[in-house]
Design an enzyme around this catalytic site. Sequence first.
Site, PDB file in Angstrom:
ATOM      1  N   CYS A  46      -0.769  -5.364   7.026  1.00 55.92           N
ATOM      2  CA  CYS A  46      -0.477  -4.176   7.826  1.00 55.92           C
ATOM      3  C   CYS A  46       0.289  -4.551   9.097  1.00 55.92           C
ATOM      4  CB  CYS A  46      -1.760  -3.465   8.215  1.00 55.92           C
ATOM      5  SG  CYS A  46      -2.901  -3.223   6.845  1.00 55.92           S
ATOM      6  N   CYS A  77       0.798  -1.234   0.000  1.00 56.06           N
ATOM      7  CA  CYS A  77       0.000   0.000   0.000  1.00 56.06           C
ATOM      8  C   CYS A  77       0.826   1.277   0.000  1.00 56.06           C
ATOM      9  CB  CYS A  77      -0.902   0.025   1.225  1.00 56.06           C
ATOM     10  SG  CYS A  77       0.069   0.008   2.735  1.00 56.06           S
TER      11      CYS A  77
END
Length: 125
Positions: A104, A35
């Site tokens: 993440c 990301c």
Amino acid sequence: MAFYSKEVMDHFVNPRNVGEIKDADGIGEVGNPVCGDMMTFYIKVSDNKIESVKFKTFGCGAAIAVSSMVSEMAFGKTIEEVMVLANADVAKALGGLPPNKMHCSNLGVDALHKAVANYKSKKKL
Ligand code: FES
């Protein structure tokens, strides 16, 4: 937001140890290739233990919660104990993360480990 655990929401809304240590003994920065988010960890080490830890995260809520939890898990631990911390330990301590947010959780421990590596190289350990 029901797919986030209460631990994730707590650390996202009220993150611990946000900031920077100006005279850090070690700094670790990582970027998430999925990301493009960024995370930096700063550590102070005394008597082989993490005596202070702070972070700055430019990322999603899960990444902020992960950073906050990693900082709490690292505090007071020895360098050796910190180096065996794994991403899965952090996700577990947060009560799990949604499958599409597991990437993440990879940033936190990686940034912390990089900060320790930076500390070791400075100290020539
Ligand atoms: Fe980038 Fe979570 S979406 S770290």
